[in-house]
Design a protein around this motif. Structure first.
Motif, PDB file in Angstrom:
ATOM      1  N   SER A  23      -0.405  -1.856  -0.180  1.00  0.00           N
ATOM      2  CA  SER A  23      -1.184  -3.017  -0.628  1.00  0.00           C
ATOM      3  C   SER A  23      -0.845  -4.305   0.123  1.00  0.00           C
ATOM      4  N   TYR A  72     -10.397  -7.979   0.579  1.00  0.00           N
ATOM      5  CA  TYR A  72      -9.088  -8.541   0.234  1.00  0.00           C
ATOM      6  C   TYR A  72      -8.789  -9.737   1.134  1.00  0.00           C
ATOM      7  N   ASN A 128     -10.675  -0.589   5.763  1.00  0.00           N
ATOM      8  CA  ASN A 128     -10.372   0.350   4.672  1.00  0.00           C
ATOM      9  C   ASN A 128      -9.038   0.071   3.994  1.00  0.00           C
ATOM     10  N   PRO A 156      -4.123   4.415   0.403  1.00  0.00           N
ATOM     11  CA  PRO A 156      -4.434   3.325  -0.538  1.00  0.00           C
ATOM     12  C   PRO A 156      -3.212   2.734  -1.244  1.00  0.00           C
ATOM     13  N   ARG A 200      -6.490  -1.366   1.523  1.00  0.00           N
ATOM     14  CA  ARG A 200      -6.673  -1.758   0.118  1.00  0.00           C
ATOM     15  C   ARG A 200      -5.617  -2.779  -0.304  1.00  0.00           C
TER      16      ARG A 200
END
Length: 306
Positions: free
Chosen positions: A116, A242, A206, A113, A208
Motif C-alpha cells: 500500500s 490513490y 494497478n 495488492p 493499490r
C-alpha cells in the motif's frame, strides 16, 4: 532490535526482519543488496525505525542455482514475504528500492495488492532484459536474453537491450572509461531507440496505494529525467485513484537518499563515499545536501500519513 532471518529452505525466501518498532503495524520491504542482514539494509532499517516503521530486508539472492538478482527474479518471493508479515500482525506493507530495486518495488506493487506504499528512488518505468554479473569470456556484466522478472512461473514481458552479451559488456566498459564514472546511459539510449512495447511498461496504475518516487537530473546511470515524467503522465491518463508524489531534483546522483539517513544512520565513511562515486557528487555537495533535506521533509510527511 529483534532480528528474524528467513531462508529458502524453511520459509521459501531469503530475508531478514528487523523488528525495531514492536508496537507498529507498519513494515517496509526493502531490496538493496544480495543478503538480507547486511550494512545497507541495517542503515535503512535504522532510518525507518525513527519513523516507527519496521523493515523486512528481502535478499536479492533468492535462487542458489541462479545467484544473480538481475535475471528471471521471482516476484512471487515478495508475495511470500507479504504473507509472512501479515501472519506476524503487520497491517500496512510498503516496499522500497533504489535503481533496479526501485523498478522491482513498482513492479511488485503493481501485481500485489497487499503493498500500500511504494518508495522508489531513481527507478525506470519499464521492465528490462535480464543481466548477469560474474566472470564469463572476459565479461563482468552481460545481458541474458530473457526478462529480469517472472511472476507465477511465467516470464514477464520486457524490453531488450538489442545487444549481444559481448556488445553490452564492451559498451559499458567503453562508456565508463570515457566518462570517468560508472554509466549505463549509452546502453539505455540504444535500447530506447527501439519502440518500448506497451506490455513492457510497469502497470503502475494497478498499484493499490500511495506512490512516492524521486530521482535526479545528474543521474549518470540511466535516463530518469525521461522516466519520471512518463510515469506521471501514465498515472494521470489511467485515472490513478490513490495519491502519488513524483519529484525530480537537479543534483543528488544515482544514490539519492534523505539527509537524515546519511547524517544519523549511516557510518560517516559511507555517507562521504556514496555520492562521491560520481563526478556530480564531488562538485555539487552543497546543492545535493539541500535537495536531500527537501526530500527528507517530503518523504517523512508522506510516510507519516500512510
Amino acid at each position: 532490535m529483534k532480528k528474524i532471518k528467513t531462508t529458502l529452505e524453511k520459509e521459501g525466501f531469503n530475508g531478514c526482519y528487523f523488528e525495531m518498532c514492536p508496537e507498529s503495524e507498519k513494515c517496509m520491504i526493502v531490496v538493496l543488496s544480495e543478503n538480507g542482514d547486511d550494512f545497507l539494509h541495517r542503515i535503512v532499517a535504522k532510518y525507518l525505525s525513527k519513523l516507527q516503521i519496521n523493515t523486512f530486508a528481502l535478499a536479492k539472492i533468492q535462487n542458489k542455482e541462479r545467484r544473480n538478482f538481475m535475471s528471471h527474479w521471482e516476484i512471487d518471493k515478495v508475495q511470500m514475504a507479504c504473507d509472512w508479515l501479515k501472519n506476524r500482525g503487520i497491517r500496512k506493507i510498503g516496499m522500497h528500492g533504489t535503481s533496479t530495486g526501485g523498478n522491482l518495488a513498482l513492479t511488485s506493487a503493481s501485481l500485489i495488492p497487499d503493498i500500500s506504499f511504494v518508495w522508489a528512488m531513481t527507478p525506470n518505468d519499464y521492465i528490462l532484459e535480464g543481466q548477469e554479473e560474474g566472470s564469463k569470456e572476459g565479461m563482468k556484466l552481460w545481458c541474458t536474453g530473457e526478462g529480469i522478472y517472472s511472476w507465477k512461473g511465467q516470464e514477464m514481458p520486457y524490453h531488450p537491450y538489442y545487444m549481444t552479451p559481448h556488445e553490452l559488456s564492451d559498451e559499458i566498459k567503453r562508456a565508463t572509461k570515457e566518462h570517468g564514472e560508472m554509466t549505463l546511459k549509452p546502453v539505455m539510449i540504444h535500447a530506447e531507440e527501439h519502440l518500448i512495447p506497451e506490455n513492457a511498461f510497469i502497470k503502475i496504475e494497478n498499484i493499490r496505494g500511495r506512490i512516492f518516487v524521486a530521482a535526479t537530473e545528474d543521474d549518470t546511470m540511466w535516463n530518469t529525467h525521461v522516466y519520471l515524467p512518463r510515469m506521471e503522465k501514465r498515472l494521470k491518463e489511467k485515472g490513478f485513484l490513490y495519491s502519488y508524489e513524483i519529484y525530480m531534483y537537479d543534483y543528488g546522483t544515482h544514490f539519492f537518499y534523505p539527509e537524515r539517513l546519511y547524517s544519523e544512520c549511516a557510518p560517516r565513511i559511507v555517507a562521504w563515499f556514496l555520492p562521491r562515486m560520481f563526478k556530480s557528487g564531488k562538485k555539487h555537495m552543497k546543492e545535493i545536501r539541500k535537495n536531500r533535506l527537501d526530500l527528507e521533509e517530503k518523504l517523512e510527511k508522506a510516510l507519516a500519513s500512510w
